[in-house]
Enzyme design. Structure first.
Site, short mmCIF file in Angstrom:
data_model
loop_
_atom_site.label_atom_id
_atom_site.label_comp_id
_atom_site.label_asym_id
_atom_site.label_seq_id
_atom_site.Cartn_x
_atom_site.Cartn_y
_atom_site.Cartn_z
N ASP A 137 0.84 -1.20 0.00
CA ASP A 137 0.00 0.00 0.00
C ASP A 137 0.87 1.25 0.00
O ASP A 137 1.92 1.28 0.64
CB ASP A 137 -0.91 -0.01 1.23
CG ASP A 137 -2.00 1.03 1.16
OD1 ASP A 137 -2.33 1.49 0.04
OD2 ASP A 137 -2.53 1.42 2.22
N ASN A 172 -10.22 -2.99 -6.67
CA ASN A 172 -9.42 -1.99 -7.39
C ASN A 172 -9.99 -1.62 -8.75
O ASN A 172 -9.55 -0.65 -9.38
CB ASN A 172 -7.98 -2.47 -7.57
CG ASN A 172 -7.17 -2.40 -6.29
OD1 ASN A 172 -6.17 -3.11 -6.14
ND2 ASN A 172 -7.59 -1.56 -5.35
#
EC number: 2.5.1.31
Length: 251
Positions: free
Chosen positions: A26, A74
């Site tokens: 991340d 995503n």
């Protein structure tokens, strides 16, 4: 291999380095923003960090490295970013296949790749096939993956076997679920590392990390390196893993 046996293996070896490390990578977008660059540049720099993590895993004799590259959520990102990510994935496969073979790495993708274009699907299949017999580090890339999806797919397969009379419904247990997950033949995850400062799991390997140790760092993924990886390993080794039990010094 039964999940119960694999978990027992982890218990016996819990004072050593982890066998299976999973990383939630991340912070690529935030890294790019702080550098005054477009988000895709963060993803490209994150690819360098991936190679660092792989090198560290090999040098420290880790058995399995699982990287969360693209979640099923995503797809909600801007189309241009998704397109750039798919192109980067394809580029990585095409340019790194020789290194996978050279370093005896077995490559595997977990997730629903049917949503990717055929060229990318073919590259994934080729990389998996050409490295299938490699006996070194197992590198799992979680792409279009979600922990809930993984469990649902496992349940579907079990239902199918019950309906066909192959499996007795009364003999379904934890090992049965594990057997049909995308990680079925792998050791359970020992350590989950998340970069970027957030402290959440984000639908990653929900079943597989039931007894995993968690390590969170504020470091953004493109800045991840061997020193940070080593710090996470040191933290893991210093912990007492109880697996639902109690401290050894307690009576």
């Amino acid at each position: 291999m039964q999940y119960k046996y694999l978990l027992e293996y982890n218990k016996k070896n819990h004072e050593c380095n982890p066998c299976h490390v999973a990383i939630i990578m991340d912070g690529n977008g935030r890294w790019a923003t702080r550098q005054g660059k477009i988000r895709i540049m963060g993803h490209k720099e994150g690819f360098r960090a991936v190679k660092e993590a792989i090198k560290f895993s090999i040098a420290n004799n880790l058995k399995i490295l699982t990287l969360y590259a693209f979640s099923s959520e995503n797809w909600n990102r801007p189309l241009f970013e998704i397109k750039a990510l798919m192109e980067l994935f394809l580029f990585a496969l095409d340019t790194e296949i020789k290194n996978l073979k050279k370093h005896n790495i077995r490559f595997k993708v977990i997730g629903d790749i049917t949503c990717f274009d055929k060229k990318l699907q073919n590259s994934i299949h080729y990389a998996e096939q050409i490295t299938f017999d490699n006996t070194g580090l197992i590198l799992n890339i979680a792409a279009n993956y979600g922990g809930r999806w993984d469990i649902i797919e496992s349940v579907k397969k079990i239902i199918n076997r019950v309906q066909r009379g192959i499996l007795d419904v009364n003999k379904i247990h934890e090992n049965t679920i594990s057997q049909y997950l995308s990680t079925s033949e792998l050791l359970p995850v020992d350590l989950v590392i998340r970069t970027g400062g957030e402290k959440r799991i984000s639908n990653f390997l929900l079943w597989q990390i039931a007894y995993s140790e968690l390590y969170f760092t504020d470091v953004l993924w493109p800045d991840f390196n061997c020193h940070i990886f080593q710090h996470a390993i040191d933290s893991f080794v210093s912990r007492e893993r109880r697996f639902g039990g109690f401290k050894k010094n307690k009576k």
